[in-house]
Design a protein around this motif. Sequence first.
Motif, short mmCIF file in Angstrom:
data_model
loop_
_atom_site.label_atom_id
_atom_site.label_comp_id
_atom_site.label_asym_id
_atom_site.label_seq_id
_atom_site.Cartn_x
_atom_site.Cartn_y
_atom_site.Cartn_z
N ARG A 70 0.84 -1.22 -0.10
CA ARG A 70 -0.07 0.07 -0.02
C ARG A 70 0.81 1.21 -0.16
O ARG A 70 2.19 1.21 0.40
CB ARG A 70 -0.90 0.18 1.15
N LEU A 71 0.26 2.44 -0.49
CA LEU A 71 1.04 3.64 -0.02
C LEU A 71 -0.09 4.59 0.18
O LEU A 71 -0.84 4.90 -0.49
CB LEU A 71 1.72 4.08 -1.45
N VAL A 72 -0.11 5.31 1.54
CA VAL A 72 -1.00 6.25 1.99
C VAL A 72 -0.27 7.58 1.91
O VAL A 72 1.11 7.86 2.42
CB VAL A 72 -1.58 5.83 3.39
N LYS A 73 -1.20 8.60 1.97
CA LYS A 73 -0.76 9.91 2.14
C LYS A 73 -1.00 10.56 3.64
O LYS A 73 -1.99 10.41 4.01
CB LYS A 73 -1.23 10.86 0.95
N ARG A 74 0.07 11.10 4.13
CA ARG A 74 -0.30 11.78 5.44
C ARG A 74 -0.16 13.10 5.33
O ARG A 74 0.83 13.54 4.87
CB ARG A 74 0.65 11.25 6.40
N THR B 54 8.38 9.39 10.40
CA THR B 54 7.54 8.75 9.34
C THR B 54 7.67 7.25 9.52
O THR B 54 8.98 6.95 9.99
CB THR B 54 7.96 9.24 7.94
N TYR C 192 6.53 6.86 16.16
CA TYR C 192 5.92 7.59 14.94
C TYR C 192 5.34 8.96 15.14
O TYR C 192 4.62 9.09 16.31
CB TYR C 192 4.73 6.53 14.50
N GLU D 103 3.99 5.05 3.74
CA GLU D 103 3.37 6.39 3.60
C GLU D 103 4.34 7.35 2.95
O GLU D 103 5.63 7.29 3.02
CB GLU D 103 3.05 6.86 4.90
N TYR D 104 3.78 8.37 2.35
CA TYR D 104 4.79 9.76 2.18
C TYR D 104 3.62 10.84 2.82
O TYR D 104 2.74 10.76 3.06
CB TYR D 104 4.72 9.96 0.81
N VAL D 105 4.41 11.47 3.40
CA VAL D 105 4.00 12.74 4.13
C VAL D 105 4.20 14.10 3.61
O VAL D 105 5.37 14.36 3.04
CB VAL D 105 4.62 12.60 5.52
#
Length: 279
Positions: free
Chosen positions: A30-34, A252, A239, A269-271
């Motif tokens: 997965r890859l979620v945006k924060r 992160t 975190y 994730e990418y922040v």
Amino acid sequence: MFRIFKRIFLIGLATAIVCLLYGFLIEPNRLVKRAVDIDSPLYDGPALKILLLSDMHIGGLHIDSDRVLKIVARVNQDGPYDYVLIPGDFIDGHERRSDRAPETIAEIETGIARLGELNGGQNIYASLGNHDTWYGKSDVADMLLRAGLIVLDNKSAPENNLCIVGIADFDTARPSPKAAQNCGADQTKIVITHSPDALKFAPKDSALIVTGHTHGGQINIPLIGRRVTATRAGRDYAYGLKRYDGMPVFITAGIGTSMLPARFRAPPEYVVITLRAAE
């Protein structure tokens, strides 16, 4: 009564199997945006849009060069950014470059080259992590430089009214409190370092510090939490947005995995940080 216990056991077993399959096969991909808004008492300039990536672990089970390309394309959709900060562990594994197969080396080099496409190749700053040191610091630094990234290993990069400070990895190098010595007295400092353990080496007037290394615990079990962080700082700095001596710090969860090729409730994730002056 036996039937009740049997049913509970079977439900528990099925739940455990589903969680294992999810943790090993689904969440790591997965890859979620924060999106994080930080009002810093040590910043007085216009709002900055900052992309934070970390712990790519290229060459690992879930991160090949094709996945890097997809990640770059995804995060670029939210750009452009004023700055891109990547605090280390570009490489997966513990072996030196000389001990790796040629095809593995080629995959790593291709993946790192694709990081140069972040943000249109502009304002990308990197520090090095423990896995990068094990692979070979000079080899990793050379690859990053060829890709167009600015490598800060106990160095700083003054830029107008800002100064990006990179502090060396705490575990495999020697962090220096003099890393910011090239910054001007009136320049705002933004610090990038791989592990939260190096926070004590950051200048005391840093407007923002970003780190990785912990993977957000990688396995975040309900009621138990993020037990394994690979830092002396422990779960307090496992975190998220924290404070250290009054300075805002964001740790992160990063992208890849280490040791165990699984994630659970700590997705890649990418922040996207919006840094503003505190009122």
